[in-house]
Design an enzyme around this catalytic site. Structure first.
Site, PDB file in Angstrom:
ATOM      1  N   ASP A  26       0.887  -1.166   0.000  1.00  0.00           N
ATOM      2  CA  ASP A  26       0.000   0.000   0.000  1.00  0.00           C
ATOM      3  C   ASP A  26       0.923   1.213   0.000  1.00  0.00           C
ATOM      4  OD1 ASP A  26      -1.555   2.190   0.538  1.00  0.00           O
ATOM      5  OD2 ASP A  26      -2.744   1.211   2.099  1.00  0.00           O
ATOM      6  N   ASN A  74       1.993   4.685 -11.637  1.00  0.00           N
ATOM      7  CA  ASN A  74       0.664   4.549 -12.240  1.00  0.00           C
ATOM      8  C   ASN A  74      -0.482   4.553 -11.227  1.00  0.00           C
ATOM      9  OD1 ASN A  74      -1.413   3.409 -14.294  1.00  0.00           O
ATOM     10  ND2 ASN A  74      -1.299   1.839 -12.685  1.00  0.00           N
ATOM     11  N   TYR A 122      -9.047  15.205  -7.583  1.00  0.00           N
ATOM     12  CA  TYR A 122      -8.346  14.472  -8.631  1.00  0.00           C
ATOM     13  C   TYR A 122      -7.722  15.431  -9.655  1.00  0.00           C
ATOM     14  CZ  TYR A 122      -7.551  11.066 -12.397  1.00  0.00           C
ATOM     15  OH  TYR A 122      -6.988  10.288 -13.383  1.00  0.00           O
ATOM     16  N   LYS A 162      -3.684  15.809 -10.387  1.00  0.00           N
ATOM     17  CA  LYS A 162      -3.024  15.484 -11.653  1.00  0.00           C
ATOM     18  C   LYS A 162      -2.252  16.686 -12.207  1.00  0.00           C
ATOM     19  CE  LYS A 162      -3.978  11.118 -11.903  1.00  0.00           C
ATOM     20  NZ  LYS A 162      -2.941  10.083 -11.926  1.00  0.00           N
TER      21      LYS A 162
END
Ligand code: NDP
Length: 253
Positions: free
Chosen positions: A66, A93, A160, A164
């Site tokens: 994790d 990723n 999110y 990014k």
């Protein structure tokens, strides 16, 4: 003549390599000749991909971790170096997204997205970068998103999108700082790709996700993998600090 895209003799670690895009990246890198390690929390899913890879003639190393836990990032990198002998390529990723209007996002949800998408990527990059500096070089490929460039609709996903954008700029920061060590750092910024994370088949999204896209479709993970192979390989030897957008033209309109 050896192809500049070949990864023969190279090793690669893919975080979140047990499904979706990460799975496609792991297979793409293996097809290009790399020996591959995958990391994810789910031991059964890791094992399933190892079995699938074996069926295709590849021996993947599975690491259960994790990576929102800093210690487990260190252990993951240690296991990859021990198991593969070295790590030439890191594909950052693993990522997560929560769809919610900003007024409803809890602190825990914000932290969960940032802990994985940014902090874990940062910690893994530092661990890999330290190793690659000793090796004399390497390539880090971060998985950003077109969400770091545009605001998706109709669903809201503020944590999110911001995470990014942070991935994209961290990519550039490390690329500039680590160029003297022969470590290249790049990112891909995919558009909509059919995975567990992204329900591309749900009708309420068709109007925005599909009809707004110049190519009028979503991508499959296998369409993103060759770009990761390119950025991992010597074919991109003069590419660093780049964000390669792979979105069927979505952000061009
Ligand atoms: P999935 O949800 O299908 O897969 C996520 C992967 O990350 C799984 O392998 C999961 O394995 C792993 N993971 C999640 N949390 C952790 C953790 N704490 N520690 C270690 N591994 C973890 O996502 P996608 O394949 O769709 O996305 C992959 C990347 O691509 C993400 O960074 C995403 O933001 C990005 N992306 C995706 C797009 C899309 O349309 N699908 C578009 C643009 C970017 P496990 O559960 O076993 O831990």
């Amino acid at each position: 003549m050896t192809s500049p895209f070949s990864l023969e003799g190279k090793t690669a670690l893919v975080t979140g390599g047990n499904q979706g895009l990460g799975r496609a990246f792991a297979f793409g890198l293996a097809e290009a000749g790399a020996r591959v390690a995958i990391a994810g929390r789910s031991e059964p899913r890791n094992a399933a991909i190892v079995a699938e890879a074996r069926g295709a003639g590849y021996e993947f190393l599975a690491i259960t971790a994790d990576i929102t836990d800093d210690e487990q990032v260190t252990e993951m990198m240690g296991s990859a170096i021990d198991g593969l002998g070295r790590v030439d390529v890191l594909v950052n990723n693993a990522g997560a997204c929560i769809h919610k209007p900003s007024f409803e996002v809890t602190d825990q949800e914000w932290d969960a997205v940032w802990d994985l998408n940014v902090r874990a990527l940062w910690k893994a990059s530092i661990a890999a970068g330290t190793h690659m500096r000793e090796l004399g070089g390497g390539s880090i490929v971060n998985i950003g998103s077109m969400s770091g460039l545009i605001v998706n609709r109709p669903q809201w996903q503020p944590a999110y999108n911001a995470s990014k954008a942070a991935v994209h700029h961290l990519t550039k920061s490390l690329a500039v700082e680590w160029a003297p060590y022969n470590i290249r750092v790049n990112a891909v910024a995919p558009g909509y790709v059919k995975t567990e994370m992204t329900p591309v088949d749900q009708p309420e999204f068709t109007r925005y996700w599909i009809e707004d896209a110049p190519q009028q479709r979503f991508a499959l993970p296998e369409e993103i993998a060759p770009s990761v192979v390119f950025l991992a390989s010597g074919a991109s030897s003069f590419v660093t600090g780049s964000i390669l957008v792979i979105d069927g033209g979505y952000t061009a309109v």
